[in-house]
Design an enzyme around this catalytic site. Structure first.
Site, PDB file in Angstrom:
ATOM      1  N   ILE A  70       0.846  -1.198   0.000  1.00  6.80           N
ATOM      2  CA  ILE A  70       0.000   0.000   0.000  1.00  6.80           C
ATOM      3  C   ILE A  70       0.881   1.247   0.000  1.00  6.80           C
ATOM      4  O   ILE A  70       0.572   2.228  -0.670  1.00  6.80           O
ATOM      5  CB  ILE A  70      -0.944   0.018   1.240  1.00  6.80           C
ATOM      6  CG1 ILE A  70      -1.795  -1.271   1.302  1.00  6.80           C
ATOM      7  CG2 ILE A  70      -1.809   1.271   1.258  1.00  6.80           C
ATOM      8  CD1 ILE A  70      -2.795  -1.440   0.205  1.00  6.80           C
ATOM      9  N   LEU A  72       1.794   3.100   2.820  1.00  4.53           N
ATOM     10  CA  LEU A  72       1.450   4.067   3.879  1.00  4.53           C
ATOM     11  C   LEU A  72       0.504   5.173   3.414  1.00  4.53           C
ATOM     12  O   LEU A  72       0.644   6.329   3.815  1.00  4.53           O
ATOM     13  CB  LEU A  72       2.730   4.690   4.476  1.00  4.53           C
ATOM     14  CG  LEU A  72       3.731   3.722   5.105  1.00  4.53           C
ATOM     15  CD1 LEU A  72       4.962   4.482   5.590  1.00  4.53           C
ATOM     16  CD2 LEU A  72       3.114   2.942   6.275  1.00  4.53           C
ATOM     17  N   ASN A 126       6.040   2.434  13.865  1.00  5.57           N
ATOM     18  CA  ASN A 126       6.199   1.512  12.736  1.00  5.57           C
ATOM     19  C   ASN A 126       7.565   1.733  12.104  1.00  5.57           C
ATOM     20  O   ASN A 126       7.739   2.585  11.246  1.00  5.57           O
ATOM     21  CB  ASN A 126       5.074   1.749  11.725  1.00  5.57           C
ATOM     22  CG  ASN A 126       5.225   0.874  10.493  1.00  5.57           C
ATOM     23  OD1 ASN A 126       6.089   0.003  10.436  1.00  5.57           O
ATOM     24  ND2 ASN A 126       4.387   1.117   9.499  1.00  5.57           N
ATOM     25  N   CYS A 129       7.947  -0.888   8.005  1.00  2.00           N
ATOM     26  CA  CYS A 129       7.146  -0.996   6.784  1.00  2.00           C
ATOM     27  C   CYS A 129       8.045  -1.359   5.609  1.00  2.00           C
ATOM     28  O   CYS A 129       8.941  -0.603   5.240  1.00  2.00           O
ATOM     29  CB  CYS A 129       6.417   0.295   6.469  1.00  2.00           C
ATOM     30  SG  CYS A 129       5.325   0.072   5.053  1.00  2.00           S
ATOM     31  N   LYS A 164       7.108  -1.542  16.677  1.00  2.00           N
ATOM     32  CA  LYS A 164       6.670  -2.672  15.852  1.00  2.00           C
ATOM     33  C   LYS A 164       7.850  -3.294  15.114  1.00  2.00           C
ATOM     34  O   LYS A 164       8.513  -2.637  14.305  1.00  2.00           O
ATOM     35  CB  LYS A 164       5.618  -2.206  14.851  1.00  2.00           C
ATOM     36  CG  LYS A 164       5.023  -3.347  14.050  1.00  2.00           C
ATOM     37  CD  LYS A 164       3.706  -2.947  13.455  1.00  2.00           C
ATOM     38  CE  LYS A 164       3.018  -4.110  12.785  1.00  2.00           C
ATOM     39  NZ  LYS A 164       1.703  -3.707  12.275  1.00  2.00           N
ATOM     40  N   ASN A 191       5.394  -7.454  11.772  1.00  2.00           N
ATOM     41  CA  ASN A 191       4.924  -6.851  10.531  1.00  2.00           C
ATOM     42  C   ASN A 191       5.028  -7.914   9.427  1.00  2.00           C
ATOM     43  O   ASN A 191       5.318  -9.080   9.699  1.00  2.00           O
ATOM     44  CB  ASN A 191       5.768  -5.610  10.210  1.00  2.00           C
ATOM     45  CG  ASN A 191       4.963  -4.567   9.416  1.00  2.00           C
ATOM     46  OD1 ASN A 191       4.214  -4.908   8.515  1.00  2.00           O
ATOM     47  ND2 ASN A 191       5.140  -3.307   9.756  1.00  2.00           N
ATOM     48  N   THR A 192       4.810  -7.524   8.202  1.00  2.00           N
ATOM     49  CA  THR A 192       4.762  -8.484   7.094  1.00  2.00           C
ATOM     50  C   THR A 192       6.158  -8.909   6.633  1.00  2.00           C
ATOM     51  O   THR A 192       7.144  -8.220   6.882  1.00  2.00           O
ATOM     52  CB  THR A 192       4.023  -7.848   5.904  1.00  2.00           C
ATOM     53  OG1 THR A 192       4.665  -6.614   5.591  1.00  2.00           O
ATOM     54  CG2 THR A 192       2.564  -7.595   6.235  1.00  2.00           C
ATOM     55  N   GLY A 242       0.013 -11.703  13.373  1.00  2.00           N
ATOM     56  CA  GLY A 242       0.546 -12.453  12.235  1.00  2.00           C
ATOM     57  C   GLY A 242      -0.304 -13.690  12.005  1.00  2.00           C
ATOM     58  O   GLY A 242      -0.084 -14.728  12.608  1.00  2.00           O
ATOM     59  N   GLY A 264      -5.142  -8.788  11.701  1.00  2.00           N
ATOM     60  CA  GLY A 264      -4.996  -7.981  10.499  1.00  2.00           C
ATOM     61  C   GLY A 264      -5.802  -8.498   9.332  1.00  2.00           C
ATOM     62  O   GLY A 264      -7.000  -8.222   9.192  1.00  2.00           O
TER      63      GLY A 264
HETATM   64  C1  LIG Z   1      -3.250  -4.112   3.644  1.00  2.00           C
HETATM   65  C2  LIG Z   1      -2.324  -4.009   4.822  1.00  2.00           C
HETATM   66  C3  LIG Z   1      -1.916  -2.734   5.270  1.00  2.00           C
HETATM   67  C4  LIG Z   1      -1.051  -2.619   6.375  1.00  2.00           C
HETATM   68  N1  LIG Z   1      -0.690  -1.370   6.810  1.00  2.00           N
HETATM   69  C5  LIG Z   1       0.099  -1.247   7.920  1.00  2.00           C
HETATM   70  C6  LIG Z   1       0.420   0.042   8.440  1.00  2.00           C
HETATM   71  O1  LIG Z   1      -0.024   1.088   7.939  1.00  2.00           O
HETATM   72  N2  LIG Z   1       1.245   0.108   9.536  1.00  2.00           N
HETATM   73  C7  LIG Z   1       1.724  -1.038  10.142  1.00  2.00           C
HETATM   74  O2  LIG Z   1       2.453  -0.925  11.131  1.00  2.00           O
HETATM   75  N3  LIG Z   1       1.404  -2.271   9.682  1.00  2.00           N
HETATM   76  C8  LIG Z   1       0.599  -2.391   8.595  1.00  2.00           C
HETATM   77  N4  LIG Z   1       0.263  -3.656   8.136  1.00  2.00           N
HETATM   78  C9  LIG Z   1       0.769  -4.853   8.851  1.00  2.00           C
HETATM   79  C10 LIG Z   1      -0.273  -5.395   9.828  1.00  2.00           C
HETATM   80  O3  LIG Z   1      -0.588  -4.442  10.827  1.00  2.00           O
HETATM   81  C11 LIG Z   1       0.200  -6.712  10.511  1.00  2.00           C
HETATM   82  O4  LIG Z   1       1.380  -6.451  11.242  1.00  2.00           O
HETATM   83  C12 LIG Z   1       0.502  -7.829   9.510  1.00  2.00           C
HETATM   84  O5  LIG Z   1      -0.414  -7.806   8.434  1.00  2.00           O
HETATM   85  C13 LIG Z   1       0.465  -9.223  10.171  1.00  2.00           C
HETATM   86  O6  LIG Z   1      -0.809  -9.531  10.699  1.00  2.00           O
HETATM   87  P1  LIG Z   1      -1.943 -10.367   9.876  1.00  2.00           P
HETATM   88  O7  LIG Z   1      -1.263 -11.578   9.327  1.00  2.00           O
HETATM   89  O8  LIG Z   1      -3.020 -10.676  10.895  1.00  2.00           O
HETATM   90  O9  LIG Z   1      -2.439  -9.457   8.787  1.00  2.00           O
HETATM   91  C14 LIG Z   1      -0.592  -3.795   7.033  1.00  2.00           C
HETATM   92  C15 LIG Z   1      -1.006  -5.050   6.579  1.00  2.00           C
HETATM   93  C16 LIG Z   1      -1.866  -5.176   5.502  1.00  2.00           C
HETATM   94  C17 LIG Z   1      -2.313  -6.559   5.058  1.00  2.00           C
END
Ligand SMILES: Cc1cc2nc3c(=O)[nH]c(=O)nc-3n(C[C@H](O)[C@H](O)[C@H](O)COP(=O)(O)O)c2cc1C
Length: 302
Positions: A70, A72, A126, A129, A164, A191-192, A242, A264
């Site tokens: 995305i 941010l 964060n 990212c 994070k 995070n991802t 996660g 998430g």
């Molecule tokens: C579409 C999307 C947007 C995200 N945007 C942010 C963000 O703006 N800031 C952040 O710290 N993490 C962001 N994340 C990460 C999530 O907060 C989370 O750490 C990550 O997706 C793992 O959790 P999940 O497997 O339950 O989604 C985003 C994840 C997704 C899928």
């Protein structure tokens, strides 16, 4: 059953909150249910100025999750303070602001503007990212940079600071320790993970940014392993995330060492994911012999 959890700045009625970026600022989800049932809300990232985000396509489905880049997208911290925090304030729920930036000065600027609101309970910094080119990720993979940004933000923030963690590192414990020593009040993780999908018809990466962050069920074992490792070496509280999809997943995170969790990607599959998990949690705790959330935290370590 007592589901309450007390963490720095956060008196949670239950340990479940939507993860940043997967819930916007709550407006859409508030049409489905009362946001007051949630333990807390973590808002979408705030940067100093408005960001339109990356080019599209910027999301893709994967076998057991999704990729996103995305970048941010957000209206900028001033508009968030003026419009989004007052909206969330109508609900009986603690508010966590997710702070992003490309430089230490940008992080400081965002936090200074957030300080003008009295309605934020904590900050999620964060530093992880993976989808912005300038800076962001560097803070999340270098322990010295992570410590410096934590220290600088901690010095000015009016509220507790949770940092994070990025899973895109070889030594997660080293990162966690550096951040704890820099004065963080807590950690949120993970995070991802950086991934890629190739679009067969044009033989190119499907996501315009080429890489994206992998989230969803596929990453749950990695999150559990990292939380388990960090819990053994640091003493500040961990909010885990996660791939959480149900209350049994939540119990796994608690046993690994998380004190609360964020959901998430599951919100995109089912907008009722959070309230359904909250409802299911007492039964799952009872089924496995835990009288409260607290009783389960760290249980996998003995
Ligand atoms: C579409 C999307 C947007 C995200 N945007 C942010 C963000 O703006 N800031 C952040 O710290 N993490 C962001 N994340 C990460 C999530 O907060 C989370 O750490 C990550 O997706 C793992 O959790 P999940 O497997 O339950 O989604 C985003 C994840 C997704 C899928």
């Amino acid at each position: 059953m007592n589901l309450s959890v007390n963490l720095p700045g956060l008196n949670l009625k239950n340990p479940i909150m939507p993860a940043s970026g997967c819930f916007g600022f709550g407006r859409e989800y508030s049409q489905f249910y009362d946001l007051g049932v949630l333990g807390a809300v973590i808002m979408k990232a705030a940067t100093a100025s408005e960001r339109l985000g990356n080019d599209t396509p910027r999301v893709a489905e994967t076998d057991a999750g999704m990729l996103n880049a995305i970048g941010l997208q957000n209206p900028g911290v001033e508009k968030i303070v003026a419009n989004e925090i007052p909206f969330l304030k109508q609900f009986d729920v603690p508010i966590i602001a997710n702070v992003a930036g490309s430089t230490i000065e940008e992080y400081e600027k965002v936090v200074t503007i957030l300080n003008t609101s009295n309605d934020i309970n904590a900050i999620e910094l964060n530093i992880s990212c993976p989808n912005v080119k300038e800076g962001g990720i560097q803070f999340g993979i270098d322990p010295q940079m992570a410590a410096t940004v934590t220290e600088r933000v901690k010095k000015i923030s009016n509220v507790p600071v949770y940092v994070k963690l990025s899973p895109n590192v070889t030594n997660i414990v080293e990162m966690a320790k550096a951040i704890e020593n820099a004065g963080a009040d807590g950690l949120t993780m993970i995070n991802t993970l950086t991934g890629m999908k190739i679009h067969l018809p044009n033989r190119r990466p499907l996501i315009a940014n080429k890489t994206g962050g992998l989230s969803g069920a596929a990453i749950k074992p990695i999150a559990i392993r990292m939380i388990y490792e960090v819990k053994q070496q640091v003493s500040i509280p961990i909010i885990g995330m996660g791939g959480i999809e149900n209350a049994e997943d939540v119990l796994e995170f608690l046993l690994a060492g998380a004190e609360a969790v964020a959901v998430g990607t599951a919100n995109f599959q089912n907008p009722f994911a959070c309230p359904e998990i909250i409802e299911e949690l007492p039964n799952v705790l009872k089924k496995y012999g835990f009288p409260s959330v607290k009783a389960a935290v760290g249980g996998a370590h003995s």
